[in-house]
Scaffold this active site. Structure first.
Site, PDB file in Angstrom:
ATOM      1  N   SER A 164       1.328   6.223   3.139  1.00  0.00           N
ATOM      2  CA  SER A 164       1.307   4.809   2.780  1.00  0.00           C
ATOM      3  C   SER A 164       1.460   4.587   1.279  1.00  0.00           C
ATOM      4  CB  SER A 164       0.016   4.160   3.278  1.00  0.00           C
ATOM      5  OG  SER A 164      -1.105   4.868   2.801  1.00  0.00           O
ATOM      6  N   HIS A 197      -4.750   2.082  -2.269  1.00  0.00           N
ATOM      7  CA  HIS A 197      -3.405   1.555  -2.538  1.00  0.00           C
ATOM      8  C   HIS A 197      -3.433   0.718  -3.816  1.00  0.00           C
ATOM      9  CE1 HIS A 197      -3.648   2.405   1.818  1.00  0.00           C
ATOM     10  NE2 HIS A 197      -2.457   2.920   1.586  1.00  0.00           N
ATOM     11  N   ASP A 228     -10.224  -1.772  -0.340  1.00  0.00           N
ATOM     12  CA  ASP A 228      -9.106  -0.830  -0.436  1.00  0.00           C
ATOM     13  C   ASP A 228      -9.001  -0.354  -1.883  1.00  0.00           C
ATOM     14  OD1 ASP A 228      -6.795   0.627  -0.531  1.00  0.00           O
ATOM     15  OD2 ASP A 228      -5.480  -0.951   0.246  1.00  0.00           O
TER      16      ASP A 228
END
Ligand code: NAG
Ligand code: NAG
Ligand code: NAG
Ligand code: NAG
Ligand code: NAG
Ligand code: NAG
Length: 465
Positions: free
Chosen positions: A196, A440, A437
């Site tokens: 990702s 990312h 998160d």
């Protein structure tokens, strides 16, 4: 988000459609089982959000149609609908990544010789983030393809983190020039290959380039793991290809249920991505975070050891060993590709998450408002060791490869400093509540710098010079 949805049927990508078909078959086989699991686990989204170190999706919507979820969470959508009991994998993750548990046993693998000669040659890793009043090249208005999971300002993140620029000590890294990039890659194909975070870089490049030309969304497979965009005026194709480990793997099943772990076949390349290499002019590979799970290593179809498994009769080789094996395998496969003339490969070095005071499943957060200071970094940790390994493997393949070009996008140090630039709590939490998160990167954000480095390296490696 609907503008992100691809038309899955593009006449120009018949080859890719094969993957979609395979997915359909797979979906049918496990569809009902999966659906049940998905429903059952709806209340536990948080706990299965992030199995070890990569976010996990659990809803049928996300699997079938959620580009925003899929972009962030696709990793284990189909491959590990595991029960919401990530303790073992998660604990491993925490042990390795938490600064406040840095004495955890797993880190014994992390303290080996952190510095090598190779590193001294790499200018990119010496530098600092300096104030940049101009801010980013695009916004969430001028780039409509930013997934909601990385559209941090939309969800309330203070934009202060945007006003920084990476300044390598020995040179100036020029600001990204979309037109220049498109002109250089005219008629070419570039793919980001990995997890990702490879996806994150593709999304950044898409935004940067869309300031010069509007891309067309030409292909998306069923779970959004393989995706293709096209810039018609420049005949430029931008792809992302999913692979966690570069090599073949299957989810590890114990007593009939998947565990979130994988059996990794370190000697067998994953042809899902290598089969498309000959179409490419540029490949950007990356990875690392999936090795923080409990995984099992296979050679010649026999188990040879594990990573993080803590089982008495299995040798634990440690994350660095496993990463080196698969990076080497990937680079050797590219090097050996017979019909890949002119292919230029870049390895984007490892970037770590920045959870503080907990992990994704235990309230960890990342709300710093400025880049860290170099003195805050621990260069004896696993982040730096993985970068060193990636570095060494690139050097190794360069020496052995007959003519193919290999480069390094060395962003580890720069990104270790950017604890302030993750979505944290500021992203779309419709499906995923309460988890932050810290892995990312927001768009726009410092991930755009990876593409500034890519542009410079493509210029260096371009035959036109
Ligand atoms: C863009 O970000 C702003 C905050 O900077 C937010 O108010 C707005 O809703 C966002 N727009 C889109 C289209 O994401
Ligand atoms: C290759 O792709 C197929 C279809 O998308 C998928 O089922 C399979 O798990 C992938 N293999 C690997 C090793 O990732
Ligand atoms: C698998 O099932 C057996 C028999 O029910 C049980 O003894 C064992 O503990 C289970 N293993 C795991 C890892 O759950
Ligand atoms: C290790 O021991 C466990 C329990 O006895 C067994 O299930 C497993 O197959 C063994 N693994 C290996 C590699 O021998
Ligand atoms: C949170 O973690 C940081 C280091 O990451 C530490 O300095 C701080 O004391 C911790 N705070 C709390 C409340 O535990
Ligand atoms: C970050 O979050 C923690 C926990 O919610 C809070 O104690 C701290 O004050 C926050 N720091 C900043 C700079 O907002």
């Amino acid at each position: 988000m609907s503008q992100n949805m691809a038309s899955p049927h593009s006449p120009s990508t018949p080859r890719l459609l094969q993957f979609a078909t395979e997915w359909n078959v797979l979906q049918k086989k496990i569809g009902s089982f999966l659906l049940l699991l998905l429903l059952l686990s709806a209340l536990f989204l948080l706990s299965i959000l992030y199995s070890s170190s990569t976010l996990t999706v659990t809803t049928e919507e996300a699997v079938s149609e959620g580009p925003l979820l899929a972009a962030l969470l696709a990793p284990t959508a189909l491959s590990s609908p595991q029960k919401p009991s990530p303790e073992s994998n998660a604990a491993t993750y925490e042990a390795v990544h938490q600064s406040n548990s840095s004495v955890a046993p797993v880190t014994e693998t992390t303290s080996q010789s952190p510095v090598s000669d190779v590193e001294d040659k790499c200018e990119m890793s010496r530098g600092k983030w300096v104030a940049e009043p101009r801010g980013p090249l695009y916004t969430n208005v001028t780039c409509p393809t930013i997934p909601d999971f990385k559209n941090c300002m939309k969800y309330g993140k203070h934009p202060g983190f945007l006003y920084w620029r990476w300044k390598p000590d020995r040179y100036d890294l020029p600001r990204f020039e979309p037109e220049r990039f498109l002109n250089i890659v005219q008629g070419k194909k570039l793919a980001f290959i990995g997890d990702s975070l490879a996806r994150n870089q593709m999304e950044s490049l898409l935004c940067l380039l869309s300031q010069a030309e509007t891309p067309i969304d030409v292909y998306k497979d069923r779970t959004d793991r393989f995706r293709t965009w096209f810039f018609p005026s420049h005949n430029f194709t931008l792809m992302v290809m999913w692979t966690e480990f570069y090599v073949q793997r299957e989810p590890r099943v114990v007593n009939g249920s998947e565990t979130g772990s994988f059996n990794i076949h370190v000697d067998k390349i994953n042809t899902n991505w290598t089969s498309q290499l000959s179409e490419l002019n540029y490949a950007v590979i990356s990875g690392g975070n999936w090795f923080f799970r409990i995984n099992y290593l296979y050679e010649d179809d026999k188990i040879v050891g594990c990573v993080n498994c803590w089982e008495k009769n299995i040798t634990d080789f440690g994350i660095p060993y496993a990463v080196r094996r698969v990076v080497r395998k990937a680079l050797e496969s590219i090097s050996a590709c017979g019909n890949c003339d002119g292919l230029v490969t870049f390895l984007r070095t490892y970037t770590p998450p920045h959870f503080e005071n907990g992990s994704w499943f235990s309230g960890g957060y990342c709300n710093k408002t400025k880049p860290l200071d170099e003195s805050d970094l621990n260069l004896n940790g696993i982040e730096w060791e993985l970068r060193k390994i990636q570095n060494e493997e690139i050097e190794r393949v360069r020496e052995k490869s007959g003519g193919k070009k290999f480069g390094l996008l060395d962003v580890t140090k720069a990104m270790m400093l950017r604890a302030d630039a993750h979505p944290g709590a500021d992203y779309d939490k419709r499906w995923v509540r309460n988890a932050n998160d810290c892995l990312h990167w927001c768009l726009p954000g410092p991930v755009d710098m990876w593409n500034e480095v890519l542009l410079q390296d493509i210029i260096k490696n371009s035959s036109v010079e």
